[in-house]
Design an enzyme around this catalytic site. Structure first.
Site, PDB file in Angstrom:
ATOM      1  N   SER A 115     -11.476  -0.617   0.058  1.00  0.00           N
ATOM      2  CA  SER A 115     -10.142  -0.647   0.668  1.00  0.00           C
ATOM      3  C   SER A 115     -10.218  -1.031   2.132  1.00  0.00           C
ATOM      4  O   SER A 115      -9.324  -1.705   2.654  1.00  0.00           O
ATOM      5  CB  SER A 115      -9.474   0.729   0.544  1.00  0.00           C
ATOM      6  OG  SER A 115      -9.046   0.994  -0.754  1.00  0.00           O
ATOM      7  N   ASP A 148       0.835  -1.199   0.000  1.00  0.00           N
ATOM      8  CA  ASP A 148       0.000   0.000   0.000  1.00  0.00           C
ATOM      9  C   ASP A 148       0.870   1.249   0.000  1.00  0.00           C
ATOM     10  O   ASP A 148       1.932   1.263  -0.627  1.00  0.00           O
ATOM     11  CB  ASP A 148      -0.928  -0.042   1.225  1.00  0.00           C
ATOM     12  CG  ASP A 148      -2.272   0.624   0.982  1.00  0.00           C
ATOM     13  OD1 ASP A 148      -2.305   1.855   0.931  1.00  0.00           O
ATOM     14  OD2 ASP A 148      -3.281  -0.094   0.830  1.00  0.00           O
ATOM     15  N   HIS A 167      -3.549   5.840   3.994  1.00  0.00           N
ATOM     16  CA  HIS A 167      -4.342   4.705   3.540  1.00  0.00           C
ATOM     17  C   HIS A 167      -3.774   3.371   4.033  1.00  0.00           C
ATOM     18  O   HIS A 167      -4.505   2.516   4.559  1.00  0.00           O
ATOM     19  CB  HIS A 167      -4.407   4.724   2.014  1.00  0.00           C
ATOM     20  CG  HIS A 167      -5.323   3.729   1.407  1.00  0.00           C
ATOM     21  ND1 HIS A 167      -4.921   2.462   1.042  1.00  0.00           N
ATOM     22  CD2 HIS A 167      -6.633   3.805   1.074  1.00  0.00           C
ATOM     23  CE1 HIS A 167      -5.936   1.813   0.509  1.00  0.00           C
ATOM     24  NE2 HIS A 167      -6.988   2.601   0.519  1.00  0.00           N
TER      25      HIS A 167
END
Length: 554
Positions: free
Chosen positions: A419, A204, A259
């Protein structure tokens, strides 16, 4: 044998091609990339260079998988391209795969056309750009400190003070959702809270490996000595103590976007430590692999190296909360080279991916499990992609509270999207492996898919038509079988398929006799039967509330 998913997809695509209008509208998509495109529209044309790519870079796979270089291919055409090898993935276990740089005097399109004419080349494709996307901006809670909320008084709940906000793990309707519309974490934790021996690679934007609610669960390379400037374990990476940054090519995979840390927290925020939240795995090891920049951009080449590193360094599960419409054969080959479960996000365009595929979630490799997002009412958020053939399961993904990098001003953040759903599945896989480390990717996928809670809203929207249930899945793994209660000849039965035995006397129906028998043998059931199988109220334990809930259901 033709893969069923591919067969259905081929049929759908064929029918679409019949319609000139649809074909033209698809071909006209202007924002196709490996990211989910804006307004739910994507470009599905087969032109390799329609999606954004890194200028001058081509990923090439040779038919001869021995160690070769682009210059060894006896082709005057290659020489005329001014091609030079910039990365050799053969060293990472992807034999015969390289990235080459071509002279700026020739377009990537033309270079690929020439390369694909060579009898030595299996395929050549652009180095596609990967651009992270979420359905909306993250929602910052009013108070972001770890101690700002009180823990819910629920038996079996960890002492993390913000656990009461984690509806995905224990839904009591606290966010206006439906009580019980969660993954059954409390039931799962009655079996296991995870293991430090299981490693989940989070590919990620990196991970804040210093976060106070995550640091204890960060993977450390056992073969590397920190700070000595030496590749101690000989894996090709110097001082890779906590993973690697494949964008900046250094040993600091710190998250400068948020994220990756959020996804890592869903999987493995330290549980029962008295601060913040709990991950699905209260104990686990998170391997931070950064391949996306602060702005969420990266490329396929970086993802190939990240996947190869995860494989080389022994990751047990890989979590991929990114994807889109560009179909990279190189990425598919990299996934095929592994023997671990890949949890992959279905995407946030609100489309049917049987028709508009997203990758890597729509690749047909057996180790891929594709994940849609569900909300606190077990419904389908408008942004979540779906697909009765291409999407396997749903998992909570709407308004998920998890970790955020300290350097970005907040240690906790609420975010939404597939996600966020994906690491719930990766976390469940890690829980299963903590109980039985020999499980294959196919066995993990089958266990997860076979033990979902079937939800009417998801019927015909995913392969399973349901949302993951950690408690039920752990019970299935342990092979828990119920016994006939004292004085009864029949074993209890689960009449509605939700994993809980509501027909206590086993006579094929639910009636007052079941309530009476449950109450009479409450202590015996608590001592002899699996909690998940008899936790009718869903509070993580067997008690009088189950008697009340059973009575109400008659």
């Amino acid at each position: 044998m033709i893969n069923q998913r591919e067969l259905w997809r081929s049929l759908i695509v064929f029918l679409l091609l019949i319609s000139t209008v649809v074909a033209l509208s698809v071909a006209d998509g202007t924002n196709s990339s490996i990211n989910n495109s804006v307004n739910g529209t994507s470009n599905t044309t087969t032109n390799l260079t329609d999606a954004p790519y890194v200028p001058g870079e081509i990923i090439i796979k040779y038919k001869n998988t021995d160690s070769v270089s682009a210059m060894s291919v006896p082709s005057a055409k290659l020489a005329s391209l001014g091609a030079g090898v910039s990365d050799d993935f053969s060293a990472e276990g992807l034999k015969g795969m390289q990235m080459i740089d071509v002279d700026t005097s020739i377009s990537v399109e033309k270079a690929i056309e020439e390369l694909n004419k060579s009898s030595y080349v299996a395929y050549a494709e652009p180095n596609y750009v990967i651009q992270l996307s979420l359905p909306s901006e993250p929602e910052l809670p009013n108070n972001t400190t770890a101690e700002s909320f009180s823990a819910e008084s629920v038996s079996g709940a960890p002492n993390d003070p913000r656990f009461s906000e984690q509806w995905a793990l224990s839904n009591t309707g606290q966010t206006g959702g439906t009580s019980g519309a969660d993954i059954g974490a409390l039931s799962a934790w009655s079996v296991t809270t995870g293991s430090d021996s299981i490693v989940v690679a989070v590919i990620d934007t990196g991970v804040d490996y210093t976060h106070p609610d995550l640091a204890a669960n960060i993977w450390t390379n056992p073969g590397e000595i920190a700070g000595n400037g030496i590749d101690d374990d000989g894996n090709g990476y110097i001082d890779d103590v906590h993973g690697w940054d494949f964008i900046n090519n250094d040993n600091d995979p710190m998250d400068d976007n948020g994220h990756g840390t959020h996804c890592a927290g869903v999987i493995g925020a330290v549980g029962n430590n008295g601060i913040g939240v709990s991950g699905i795995d209260q104990k686990v090891k998170i391997m931070p692999l950064k391949f996306l920049r602060a702005d969420g951009s990266g490329d396929v080449a970086a993802s190939l190296n990240a996947i190869a590193y995860a494989r080389k360094m022994g990751a047990d599960v890989i979590s991929c909360s990114w994807g889109g419409t560009a179909k990279s054969q190189a990425l598919e080959d990299a996934i095929s080279s592994t023997n671990v479960l890949f949890a992959c996000a279905a995407g946030n365009s609100g489309v049917n991916t049987d028709i508009i595929p997203q990758y890597p979630s729509c690749f047909t490799e057996a180790q891929i499990i594709s994940v849609a997002a569900s909300n606190a009412k077990d419904g389908i958020p408008s942004y979540s992609n779906y697909g009765p053939v291409s999407v396997d399961v749903a998992a909570p993904g709407d308004g998920i509270l998890s970790l955020y990098p300290t350097s970005l001003g907040s240690q906790y953040m609420s975010m939404k999207g597939t996600s966020m759903a994906t690491p719930h599945v990766a976390g469940l896989a890690a829980l299963l492996l903590s109980q039985k480390s020999s499980l294959t990717p196919a066995e993990l996928k089958s266990l997860i898919m076979s033990n979902v809670d079937t939800i009417s809203a998801w019927s015909g929207k995913t392969v399973t038509g349901g949302r993951i249930d950690a408690g039920k899945t752990l019970s299935a793994l342990s092979g828990s079988s119920v016994s006939a209660l004292p004085g009864q000849s029949n074993k209890p039965k689960d009449l509605n398929g939700d994993g809980v035995y509501d027909d206590i006397n086993g006579n094929g129906r639910r009636d007052y006799a079941d309530v009476s028998l449950y109450f009479q043998y409450l202590d015996w059931i608590k001592s002899n039967e699996p909690v998940a199988a008899f936790d009718i109220s869903g509070n993580g334990r067997i008690d009088y509330s189950d008697v009340v809930k059973l009575f109400q259901g008659i």
